[in-house]
Design a protein around this motif. Structure first.
Motif, PDB file in Angstrom:
ATOM      1  N   ALA A  53       0.802  -1.224   0.000  1.00  0.00           N
ATOM      2  CA  ALA A  53       0.000   0.000   0.000  1.00  0.00           C
ATOM      3  C   ALA A  53       0.835   1.274   0.000  1.00  0.00           C
ATOM      4  O   ALA A  53       0.322   2.340  -0.357  1.00  0.00           O
ATOM      5  N   ILE A  54       2.086   1.182   0.384  1.00  0.00           N
ATOM      6  CA  ILE A  54       2.877   2.403   0.555  1.00  0.00           C
ATOM      7  C   ILE A  54       3.069   3.155  -0.765  1.00  0.00           C
ATOM      8  O   ILE A  54       2.850   4.374  -0.844  1.00  0.00           O
ATOM      9  N   GLU A  55       3.468   2.464  -1.811  1.00  0.00           N
ATOM     10  CA  GLU A  55       3.746   3.150  -3.080  1.00  0.00           C
ATOM     11  C   GLU A  55       2.514   3.828  -3.679  1.00  0.00           C
ATOM     12  O   GLU A  55       2.607   4.990  -4.106  1.00  0.00           O
ATOM     13  N   PRO A  56       1.350   3.164  -3.738  1.00  0.00           N
ATOM     14  CA  PRO A  56       0.179   3.888  -4.257  1.00  0.00           C
ATOM     15  C   PRO A  56      -0.233   5.069  -3.385  1.00  0.00           C
ATOM     16  O   PRO A  56      -0.729   6.076  -3.893  1.00  0.00           O
ATOM     17  N   LEU A  57      -0.030   4.969  -2.077  1.00  0.00           N
ATOM     18  CA  LEU A  57      -0.316   6.106  -1.203  1.00  0.00           C
ATOM     19  C   LEU A  57       0.610   7.275  -1.532  1.00  0.00           C
ATOM     20  O   LEU A  57       0.181   8.437  -1.559  1.00  0.00           O
ATOM     21  N   ILE A  58       1.864   6.973  -1.797  1.00  0.00           N
ATOM     22  CA  ILE A  58       2.814   8.033  -2.157  1.00  0.00           C
ATOM     23  C   ILE A  58       2.414   8.687  -3.470  1.00  0.00           C
ATOM     24  O   ILE A  58       2.503   9.921  -3.620  1.00  0.00           O
ATOM     25  N   ARG A  59       1.958   7.898  -4.431  1.00  0.00           N
ATOM     26  CA  ARG A  59       1.507   8.482  -5.700  1.00  0.00           C
ATOM     27  C   ARG A  59       0.341   9.444  -5.483  1.00  0.00           C
ATOM     28  O   ARG A  59       0.239  10.484  -6.143  1.00  0.00           O
ATOM     29  N   LEU A  60      -0.538   9.106  -4.539  1.00  0.00           N
ATOM     30  CA  LEU A  60      -1.698   9.960  -4.282  1.00  0.00           C
ATOM     31  C   LEU A  60      -1.307  11.284  -3.630  1.00  0.00           C
ATOM     32  O   LEU A  60      -2.099  12.241  -3.658  1.00  0.00           O
ATOM     33  N   LEU A  61      -0.119  11.368  -3.068  1.00  0.00           N
ATOM     34  CA  LEU A  61       0.347  12.638  -2.513  1.00  0.00           C
ATOM     35  C   LEU A  61       0.452  13.712  -3.591  1.00  0.00           C
ATOM     36  O   LEU A  61       0.460  14.911  -3.289  1.00  0.00           O
TER      37      LEU A  61
END
Length: 225
Positions: free
Chosen positions: A120-128
């Motif tokens: 989940a970390i990478e897609p959350l970072i993209r949403l930033l």
């Protein structure tokens, strides 16, 4: 809360409320859920997190469905659905998925580890970096909850979040057009920098010092988180 970004000697005095109650799910709402069991504990007891949820509105957020007694997030179809929404859903689906992950991660090291393992970390970072302010804020709050458990900073996730490339987009959020997002980003960076010299150096390289100092001059900051 005193936000101190590593060796920067930058102090931001920002009173913060409990992590679970920060922000709101889409559409705007104010929900105060009871404590959630860690996923593995719920599985061992043969319970569902929905048994601990008293509010119909809270059930509607998808939290109960996503935590139906799985020992590991990767083996939970409902949880996998949240990750799918996070990656490929509509704006509303992405925001709700980030919200659900944020609630799972709050104060539970086991859930934090499971969420990180599930990817989940990478897609959350993209949403930033999303155009929607609500998505940027919810993603930042989810990463914030992943970075800290009830005992303090979650060191494994602190490293994983930094390694996945969160530093630069979080630093950019320090100058976001939405004041509350700027403050949340500062709080996340605080946890990423705590007792981690490598992250402190990376934050300085990413240009965090000047916008952090600027935040100190914003009188409304304490009321925004």
């Amino acid at each position: 809360m005193v936000v101190i970004v590593g060796l920067f000697s930058v102090h931001m005095v920002i009173p913060l409320c409990g992590r679970v109650q920060l922000g709101s799910p889409p559409p705007a709402a104010s929900l105060s859920p009871p404590p959630l069991l860690p996923l593995s504990a719920a599985a061992a007891a043969g319970q569902e997190v929905t048994a601990h949820v008293a509010s119909d509105d809270w059930r509607g957020s998808g939290v109960g469905a996503a935590a139906t007694g799985a020992a590991d997030a990767q083996g939970n179809p409902a949880f996998a659905g949240q990750l799918e929404h996070l990656r490929h859903g509509t704006v509303d689906q992405k925001q709700r998925a980030a919200f659900v992950l944020r609630i799972f991660a709050s104060e539970h090291a086991e859930n934090q580890a499971a969420i990180a393992r599930a990817g989940a970390i990478e897609p959350l970072i993209r949403l930033l970096q999303d155009d929607a302010p609500a998505l940027r804020e919810e993603a930042a709050r989810a990463l914030w909850n992943l970075a800290r458990d009830s005992k303090g900073v979650n060191v494994a996730n602190q490293r994983a979040i930094a390694k996945a490339g969160a530093m630069v987009p979080l630093v950019k959020l320090l100058e976001d057009e939405v004041p509350r997002i700027r403050i949340v980003a500062a709080a996340v960076l605080n946890d990423l920098a705590t007792d981690n010299a490598d992250n402190q150096v990376e934050l300085a390289k990413a240009g965090a010092i000047v916008p952090l100092v600027r935040l100190l001059q914003e009188e409304e900051a304490p009321a925004l988180v």
